[in-house]
Design an enzyme around this catalytic site. Structure first.
Site, PDB file in Angstrom:
ATOM      1  CG  ASP A   2      20.340 -56.767   3.700  1.00 56.50           C
ATOM      2  OD1 ASP A   2      20.855 -56.779   2.568  1.00 56.50           O
ATOM      3  OD2 ASP A   2      19.116 -56.671   3.894  1.00 56.50           O
ATOM      4  CG  ASN A  50      20.982 -64.301  -1.394  1.00 59.72           C
ATOM      5  OD1 ASN A  50      21.526 -64.462  -0.302  1.00 59.72           O
ATOM      6  ND2 ASN A  50      20.160 -63.294  -1.619  1.00 59.72           N
TER       7      ASN A  50
END
Ligand code: IPE
Ligand code: MG
Length: 225
Positions: A2, A50
């Protein structure tokens, strides 16, 4: 993994550049983990959520994933001593057919590697994984292959994408976020969590060591005393 987007933003670069740099970190840390004797490691590359990102960004991520797979195939011979078995966790049906075929080929080509199991979670969601396991259980029950009252935890576990792989010992999350984000929900039942503010593209072998040292000093009781 991330913080790719923020890493790029800090440098005035497009987000795709952050993903490119993050992909390099992934290669580095994956290899390092194998070298120091980690037997199982999973990288969260793309979640079921996502897909809500702009199409161009999704394409850029999938392109990077594709080049990594192609590279893994091309280097199969010279990478043999690294002993990396590659597997993918997630629902493949939504992934582009060409990429899906490449995933199958890579899995098959590395299936006898025995040093390290490197999983990449792609179109992965922990809740979806459990739901999928429940669906196959229900179907088996309907066929009379199993009876609900005899179901065990192992019956669920073997139907997860991780199959016979062990549960998570240590969960590392970079970039300052402190949430699980639908990652290996079942497998993280007794995972130790370690967070870092370092953005994924900046994540180093030293950061990884730091996480492992912290893990070593945890007192794991698994609900005991
Ligand atoms: C990479 O980091 C994670 C992927 C989904 C590929 P992000 O793209 O989430 O980066 P941030 O959180 O926007 O910084
Ligand atoms: Mg993020």
């Amino acid at each position: 993994m991330d913080g790719n987007g923020r890493w790029a933003k800090q440098r005035g670069l497009p987000r795709s550049e952050g993903h490119k740099e993050g992909a390099k970190t992934f290669r580095r840390i994956g290899e390092y983990a194998g070298n120091i004797g980690i037997r199982h490691i999973t990288f969260y590359a793309f979640s079921t959520e996502n897909w809500s990102r702009p199409e161009a960004e999704i394409k850029a991520i999938m392109r990077l994933f594709g080049s990594y797979l192609q590279e893994a195939l091309d280097r199969l011979e010279e990478d043999k001593e690294k002993g990396i078995r590659l597997r993918f966790l997630g629902d493949r049906t939504r992934i582009d057919k060409k990429l899906r075929d490449l995933m199958d080929t890579v899995e098959d080509a590395t299936k006898d590697m025995a040093k390290v199991n490197l999983n990449i979670a792609v179109n992965y969601g922990g809740q979806q994984e459990i739901l999928h396991a429940v669906q196959t259980i229900a179907a088996d029950a309907q066929k009379g292959l199993l009876s609900p009252e005899n179901l065990t935890l192992a019956d669920v576990e073997k139907r997860l994408y991780t199959g016979d792989q062990p549960p998570v010992d240590l969960l590392i999350r970079p970039s300052g976020e402190q949430r699980l984000s639908n990652f290996l929900l079942w497998q993280c039942a007794y995972a130790e969590f370690w967070y870092s503010d370092v953005l994924w593209p900046d994540f180093t072998e030293r950061d990884f060591d730091e996480a492992l040292l912290a893990f070593r000093n945890r007192n794991r009781r698994f609900g005991g005393i």
